[in-house]
Enzyme design. Structure first.
Site, PDB file in Angstrom:
ATOM      1  N   TYR A 122     140.576  41.948  17.118  1.00  0.00           N
ATOM      2  CA  TYR A 122     141.380  43.169  17.237  1.00  0.00           C
ATOM      3  C   TYR A 122     142.641  42.958  18.064  1.00  0.00           C
ATOM      4  O   TYR A 122     143.335  43.908  18.389  1.00  0.00           O
ATOM      5  CB  TYR A 122     140.528  44.289  17.878  1.00  0.00           C
ATOM      6  CG  TYR A 122     139.512  44.881  16.936  1.00  0.00           C
ATOM      7  CD1 TYR A 122     138.977  44.142  15.905  1.00  0.00           C
ATOM      8  CD2 TYR A 122     139.083  46.191  17.084  1.00  0.00           C
ATOM      9  CE1 TYR A 122     138.031  44.674  15.048  1.00  0.00           C
ATOM     10  CE2 TYR A 122     138.150  46.744  16.229  1.00  0.00           C
ATOM     11  CZ  TYR A 122     137.623  45.977  15.209  1.00  0.00           C
ATOM     12  OH  TYR A 122     136.688  46.513  14.361  1.00  0.00           O
ATOM     13  N   LYS A 174     128.311  34.599  16.878  1.00  0.00           N
ATOM     14  CA  LYS A 174     128.274  33.857  15.612  1.00  0.00           C
ATOM     15  C   LYS A 174     128.776  32.439  15.884  1.00  0.00           C
ATOM     16  O   LYS A 174     129.624  31.899  15.159  1.00  0.00           O
ATOM     17  CB  LYS A 174     129.147  34.590  14.571  1.00  0.00           C
ATOM     18  CG  LYS A 174     129.016  34.099  13.147  1.00  0.00           C
ATOM     19  CD  LYS A 174     127.725  34.478  12.478  1.00  0.00           C
ATOM     20  CE  LYS A 174     127.607  33.810  11.122  1.00  0.00           C
ATOM     21  NZ  LYS A 174     126.295  34.022  10.479  1.00  0.00           N
ATOM     22  N   ASP A 207     124.025  38.253  12.639  1.00  0.00           N
ATOM     23  CA  ASP A 207     123.377  38.727  11.402  1.00  0.00           C
ATOM     24  C   ASP A 207     121.878  38.924  11.627  1.00  0.00           C
ATOM     25  O   ASP A 207     121.280  39.891  11.144  1.00  0.00           O
ATOM     26  CB  ASP A 207     123.657  37.812  10.196  1.00  0.00           C
ATOM     27  CG  ASP A 207     123.774  36.351  10.568  1.00  0.00           C
ATOM     28  OD1 ASP A 207     124.185  36.061  11.702  1.00  0.00           O
ATOM     29  OD2 ASP A 207     123.449  35.493   9.734  1.00  0.00           O
ATOM     30  N   ASP A 231     131.950  46.776  17.340  1.00  0.00           N
ATOM     31  CA  ASP A 231     132.385  47.951  16.573  1.00  0.00           C
ATOM     32  C   ASP A 231     131.353  48.264  15.483  1.00  0.00           C
ATOM     33  O   ASP A 231     130.903  49.406  15.326  1.00  0.00           O
ATOM     34  CB  ASP A 231     133.751  47.624  15.942  1.00  0.00           C
ATOM     35  CG  ASP A 231     134.441  48.860  15.396  1.00  0.00           C
ATOM     36  OD1 ASP A 231     133.864  49.959  15.498  1.00  0.00           O
ATOM     37  OD2 ASP A 231     135.557  48.729  14.864  1.00  0.00           O
TER      38      ASP A 231
END
Ligand code: NAD
Length: 354
Positions: A122, A174, A207, A231
């Site tokens: 972002y 991740k 995930d 988010d």
């Protein structure tokens, strides 16, 4: 009286902000409001989505309660929410979610998501790449993670856990694929965790976390993660506890804090008087706690939660038929009733002692 900037916002924002100010008044909150514009409402009035007067006001008060702001998708001005977080360096986005309306499925969920709020994908470094005649043949967005940014948000998560009597921090990442940006965040988180031996630390690939949150959310306590993951996951978590209408958020920095609902402007509900103001009211409770008025925060939260549990005067998103106004009026009635009961009870105790 504490001065706080009030930004009604766009879409359902003015309606839920108005409802929230009313319940704060009824709770006796010692707040004086400085009302300012931002978002599409500000563009219409001043041509600027984030006018200088709004920025000056927040600079002065260091505090804002904010309705949702509309961000044009794909084009137009950049997100004002992201700009506000960057301008005031509100690096930790704290999103607590616990079950209020028990549904037999996720009754034990009580999670605080702490999202890094100023970096990651972002940060706003994006561009198109022209190939031949196609000026949008490809697009690049850059994720930036700094040691400084990762350290302060991970430390915030552990400090939050300590202060609020929570036992576990889970870092979601991740790093198996994004070995540099996510790898740095994970390494920093592991190092900070060593400084908090009293708090259990574990890590999850994002995930896998998404799946575990749906299958067994009770196992999570505090979760800390990077901006985009936070988010997405915070909306997922709000879904576990009754939907976006109940999920508050606080954007916290060294010298300022902005309190808001997790949800957006809900365009389809505008003008119908059916939006759930609960999320913004819970955000107002976080604001009260932040300014040291834990007592009124508790009273307001209790009144909102009781109204929700009773279910007689709740909005359609949580299974009722009431309007925003009826929901708000019921909370105000409860605040007054609980206030009277509280007074009677403390009066009795006093008499007994005498
Ligand atoms: P949204 O959160 O506005 O709506 C998602 C769904 O949740 C819709 O079905 C909506 O009706 C429902 N919903 C949301 N809030 C509700 C409430 N208080 N009561 C009852 N139902 C509610 O998300 P969206 O439609 O993706 O976004 C609309 C706009 O809001 C976009 O311009 C987006 O950029 C903006 N947005 C702003 C913020 C913010 O200001 N913090 C956050 C998210 C989205």
């Amino acid at each position: 009286m504490k001065k706080v900037t009030l930004i009604p916002g766009d879409g359902i924002g003015p309606s839920i902000t108005d409802a929230t100010v009313k319940v704060l008044d009824a709770a006796g909150a010692q707040i004086s409001w400085d009302t300012q514009l931002a978002g599409v409402a500000a563009v219409r009035a001043t041509g600027d989505p984030i006018p200088d007067a709004t920025l000056e006001s927040i600079k002065g008060t260091g505090l804002a309660l904010k309705g949702p702001l509309e961000t044009p998708v794909g084009e137009g001005f950049r997100s004002i929410n992201v700009a506000l977080r960057k301008t005031f360096d509100l690096y930790a986005n704290v999103r607590p979610a616990h079950v209020i309306l028990r549904n037999g499925r996720f009754d034990e969920v009580d999670i605080v998501l702490i999202r890094e709020n100023t970096e990651g994908l972002y940060i706003g470094i994006e561009h198109y790449i022209r190939i031949g005649d196609d000026h949008r043949a490809a697009a690049e967005s850059t994720a930036v993670v700094t040691r400084f940014g990762a350290e302060r948000v991970c430390r915030y998560a552990f400090e939050y856990a300590r202060k609020h009597g929570r036992r576990k921090v889970t870092l979601a990442h991740k790093a198996n694929i994004l070995k540099f940006s996510q790898g740095l965040f994970l390494d920093v988180g592991r190092a900070i965790a060593q400084q908090y031996p009293d708090i259990e630390f574990n890590e999850r690939i994002i995930d896998a976390l998404a799946m575990e949150l749906v299958l067994k959310p009770e196992q999570f306590d505090v979760i800390v993660t990077t901006n985009l993951f936070g988010d997405i996951i915070s909306d997922l978590i709000s879904g576990l506890v009754g939907g976006l209408g109940l999920a508050p958020g606080a954007n916290i920095g060294q010298s300022g804090a902005i309190f808001e609902a997790v949800h957006g402007t809900a365009p389809s509900l505008v003008g119908k008087n059916v939006a759930n103001p609960g999320a913004l009211m819970f955000a107002a409770c976080l604001l009260l706690e932040h300014i040291g008025d834990g007592d009124r925060a508790r009273k307001l939260r209790t009144a909102v939660e009781e109204t929700l549990r009773e279910g007689k005067a709740v909005t359609p998103d949580v299974g009722g038929k009431a309007t925003t106004t009826e929901f708000t009026d019921e909370i105000i009635r409860k605040l007054r009733e609980n206030g009277r009961t509280g007074e009677r009870e403390s009066g009795r105790t006093g008499e007994g002692e005498a």
